[in-house]
Design a protein around this motif. Structure first.
Motif, PDB file in Angstrom:
ATOM      1  N   ASN A   8       0.826  -1.211   0.000  1.00 33.89           N
ATOM      2  CA  ASN A   8       0.000   0.000   0.000  1.00 33.89           C
ATOM      3  C   ASN A   8       0.859   1.261   0.000  1.00 33.89           C
ATOM      4  O   ASN A   8       0.520   2.249  -0.664  1.00 33.89           O
ATOM      5  CB  ASN A   8      -0.922  -0.005   1.222  1.00 33.89           C
ATOM      6  CG  ASN A   8      -2.142  -0.882   1.039  1.00 33.89           C
ATOM      7  OD1 ASN A   8      -3.111  -0.491   0.411  1.00 33.89           O
ATOM      8  ND2 ASN A   8      -2.097  -2.093   1.578  1.00 33.89           N
ATOM      9  N   SER A 199      -5.639  10.241   3.594  1.00 35.38           N
ATOM     10  CA  SER A 199      -6.115   8.930   4.045  1.00 35.38           C
ATOM     11  C   SER A 199      -7.450   8.583   3.400  1.00 35.38           C
ATOM     12  O   SER A 199      -7.638   7.467   2.900  1.00 35.38           O
ATOM     13  CB  SER A 199      -6.244   8.916   5.575  1.00 35.38           C
ATOM     14  OG  SER A 199      -4.993   9.109   6.194  1.00 35.38           O
ATOM     15  N   ALA A 203      -8.456   5.786   0.117  1.00 33.16           N
ATOM     16  CA  ALA A 203      -9.328   4.620   0.270  1.00 33.16           C
ATOM     17  C   ALA A 203      -9.661   3.987  -1.069  1.00 33.16           C
ATOM     18  O   ALA A 203     -10.063   2.821  -1.136  1.00 33.16           O
ATOM     19  CB  ALA A 203     -10.618   5.026   0.993  1.00 33.16           C
ATOM     20  N   ARG A 236      -3.063   1.577   5.639  1.00 33.12           N
ATOM     21  CA  ARG A 236      -3.678   2.897   5.722  1.00 33.12           C
ATOM     22  C   ARG A 236      -2.937   3.792   6.731  1.00 33.12           C
ATOM     23  O   ARG A 236      -2.699   4.972   6.484  1.00 33.12           O
ATOM     24  CB  ARG A 236      -5.152   2.772   6.161  1.00 33.12           C
ATOM     25  CG  ARG A 236      -5.989   1.781   5.379  1.00 33.12           C
ATOM     26  CD  ARG A 236      -6.574   2.380   4.130  1.00 33.12           C
ATOM     27  NE  ARG A 236      -5.667   2.438   3.025  1.00 33.12           N
ATOM     28  CZ  ARG A 236      -5.305   1.374   2.276  1.00 33.12           C
ATOM     29  NH1 ARG A 236      -5.752   0.172   2.544  1.00 33.12           N
ATOM     30  NH2 ARG A 236      -4.498   1.512   1.255  1.00 33.12           N
ATOM     31  N   GLY A 277      -6.362   6.391   9.275  1.00 39.71           N
ATOM     32  CA  GLY A 277      -6.326   5.042   8.722  1.00 39.71           C
ATOM     33  C   GLY A 277      -7.626   4.295   8.932  1.00 39.71           C
ATOM     34  O   GLY A 277      -8.118   3.592   8.037  1.00 39.71           O
ATOM     35  N   ALA A 280     -10.242   5.749   6.593  1.00 42.80           N
ATOM     36  CA  ALA A 280      -9.995   5.303   5.220  1.00 42.80           C
ATOM     37  C   ALA A 280     -10.429   3.856   5.026  1.00 42.80           C
ATOM     38  O   ALA A 280     -10.985   3.500   3.982  1.00 42.80           O
ATOM     39  CB  ALA A 280      -8.517   5.455   4.886  1.00 42.80           C
ATOM     40  N   MET A 281     -10.182   3.027   6.026  1.00 42.18           N
ATOM     41  CA  MET A 281     -10.573   1.628   5.927  1.00 42.18           C
ATOM     42  C   MET A 281     -12.088   1.494   5.871  1.00 42.18           C
ATOM     43  O   MET A 281     -12.645   0.703   5.093  1.00 42.18           O
ATOM     44  CB  MET A 281     -10.013   0.865   7.123  1.00 42.18           C
ATOM     45  CG  MET A 281     -10.111  -0.643   7.020  1.00 42.18           C
ATOM     46  SD  MET A 281      -9.188  -1.427   8.335  1.00 42.18           S
ATOM     47  CE  MET A 281      -9.569  -3.144   7.982  1.00 42.18           C
TER      48      MET A 281
END
Length: 378
Positions: A8, A199, A203, A236, A277, A280-281
Motif C-alpha cells: 500500500n 487517508s 481509500a 492505511r 487510517g 480510510a478503511m
C-alpha cells in the motif's frame, strides 16, 4: 501483514501525482499561510523621486519604521507598473521639488499608489505616520517663521515637549504567544488537513484491491482474514504516518517550525494517523467504486477540516462553533498541538486529547474491519 502494508505504501508513491499532493502541496500551503499569519514578512514599498536631504531623511525614516521593506524605483511610471503587477504592495512618489517646497513653507502632496488590498491600507497608515513625524519640525518652523529655515528646524528638532505614553497590557492569557510564529500555527493545521484528506482519498486503493480480485486471492491463501484486515489497516496507517512525518520534518527544516514536546507530538501524530487510517478503511470498505471513494473522501476530508479548525484557527470560532468543532477529531488534535506549543505541555498534559483520538480510531477500525470482513467473505 507487513507485506500488505508495504505494498500500500509503494502504491502511494508510485503515482507521481501523489508525490505533489502528499509532499509538495502541503509545504506550499504552510509557506503561504505562515506568511499570512505573520512571520516577520515585510511588504514592499517602492519609493521614487526626491534627491535632497529632506527626501533622504524621509526614506531613512521609512526604512527604520520596521513595517515595510523600502525599494528604490527609477521613476513614477515604473513604480505604478510594479504596483499593478503585484511586485510592490504600494509606492510613494516623492516630487522633485520636495525639499524646496518644505524650505519655502509651500504645501506639497506626496502621491501614494497602492492596490485595493488590506495589506496596502496598513502600509498607507504607516507611511502617513512616518511622513507626519518627519515633517513635524518643518510644521513648527512654518508656525514661527522668525529666522532662517535651518535655524528654526534645528530648534524644533532640539525641543523636548512632554509627550503621551500609551501602555498596552493583555488581560488574562494570550491566545497565541509572541514566541509562536505564523509557520507554527499553519504547520499543525495543514498536517491534520492533509493527513486526514490523503487517508480518505487513498481509500480508493482499497477498492482497487477488491475490484481487481487481489483481496479474493489473498483470502484464498492460508492467510487468515484477521491478518488480511491487519495488513490493510497497517497500510492505511503507514500512508498517514509517512505524510505526517514528511510535513513535520520538512516544516521544521525549512521554516524552523516547533512542535513542542517530541514525545507528545509523536503521540498526537500516531493517534491521528490511526484515526485517518481507520476512517480510510471504513470508507474503502463501504464504497463500491473509486469515484465514489474520491468524491466522498474529498467532501468529508475538506468539510471536517473546515469545521474542526484546520482551515480557520479555532481561536476565531464562537463558543457554539467551538463545541461543534469538537465533534471532529481535528479539533481535539489541534487542542493537543496548541497545548504542546503554546503552554510547553508534555505528553501527560494532552492525555485527554489522546484518549478522544484513540476512541475515534477504535470506532473507525471496528466499523471498517467489520465492513471489510463482510466484503471479503461475501
Amino acid at each position: 501483514m507487513i507485506a500488505i502494508a508495504w505494498v500500500n505504501l509503494v502504491r502511494l508513491f508510485r503515482d507521481r501525482t501523489n508525490i505533489f499532493f502528499v509532499i509538495i502541496f502541503p509545504i506550499i500551503l504552510i509557506t503561504v499561510l505562515g506568511l499570512s499569519f505573520g512571520s516577520g514578512f515585510a511588504p514592499k514599498l517602492g519609493v521614487t523621486g526626491g534627491s535632497g536631504p529632506w527626501a533622504a531623511k524621509l526614506v531613512t525614516a521609512l526604512e527604520g519604521s520596521g513595517q515595510m521593506e523600502v525599494v528604490r524605483v527609477g521613476d513614477d511610471a515604473e513604480a505604478r507598473e510594479m504596483v499593478e503587477r503585484g511586485r510592490l504592495a504600494a509606492a510613494l512618489i516623492i516630487p522633485e521639488g520636495y525639499d524646496s517646497a518644505l524650505s519655502r513653507y509651500i504645501p506639497i502632496v506626496l502621491p501614494y499608489v497602492s492596490r485595493d488590498e488590506p495589506n496596502s491600507q496598513q502600509i498607507g497608515a504607516a507611511v502617513r505616520s512616518v511622513v507626519s513625524q518627519v515633517a513635524m519640525p518643518v510644521r513648527a518652523a512654518a508656525y514661527v517663521r522668525e529666522g532662517s529655515f535651518d535655524q528654526l528646524v534645528a530648534r524644533a528638532e532640539a525641543a523636548r515637549v512632554p509627550g503621551i505614553t500609551v501602555a498596552a497590557t493583555t488581560v488574562g492569557t494570550e491566545a497565541i504567544p509572541e514566541s509562536v510564529s505564523g509557520f507554527d500555527v499553519a504547520a499543525s493545521s495543514q498536517l491534520l488537513l492533509f493527513v486526514f484528506l490523503t487517508s480518505l482519498t487513498g481509500a480508493a486503493a482499497l477498492i482497487e484491491t477488491r475490484r481487481f480480485g487481489v483481496s479474493r486471492r489473498m483470502y484464498a491463501t492460508p492467510i487468515s482474514v484477521g491478518a488480511i484486515l491487519l495488513g490493510e489497516a497497517a497500510g492505511r496507517v503507514a500512508v498517514a504516518l509517512t505524510q505526517g512525518l514528511i510535513i513535520m520534518f520538512g516544516s521544521a527544516l525549512l521554516f524552523g517550525v516547533r512542535w513542542g514536546d517530541p514525545f507528545g507530538a509523536a503521540a498526537l501524530l500516531l493517534m491521528f494517523s490511526l484515526v485517518g487510517g481507520g476512517a480510510a478503511m471504513l470508507l474503502g470498505a463501504a464504497m463500491r467504486t473509486e469515484q465514489q471513494a474520491l468524491s466522498v473522501g474529498l467532501l468529508l476530508g475538506l468539510g471536517l477540516a473546515a469545521v474542526g479548525g484546520a482551515m480557520v484557527p479555532l481561536d476565531l470560532f464562537s463558543g457554539t462553533m467551538r463545541q461543534i468543532a469538537h465533534l471532529t477529531p481535528h479539533a481535539w488534535a489541534l487542542d493537543g498541538f496548541a497545548e504542546l506549543l503554546r503552554d510547553n505541555g508534555t505528553i501527560a498534559a494532552i492525555a485527554p486529547q489522546l484518549g478522544v483520538l484513540a476512541a475515534y480510531a477504535a470506532a473507525f477500525f471496528a466499523l471498517g474491519s467489520w465492513r471489510l470482513r463482510a466484503a471479503l467473505t461475501r
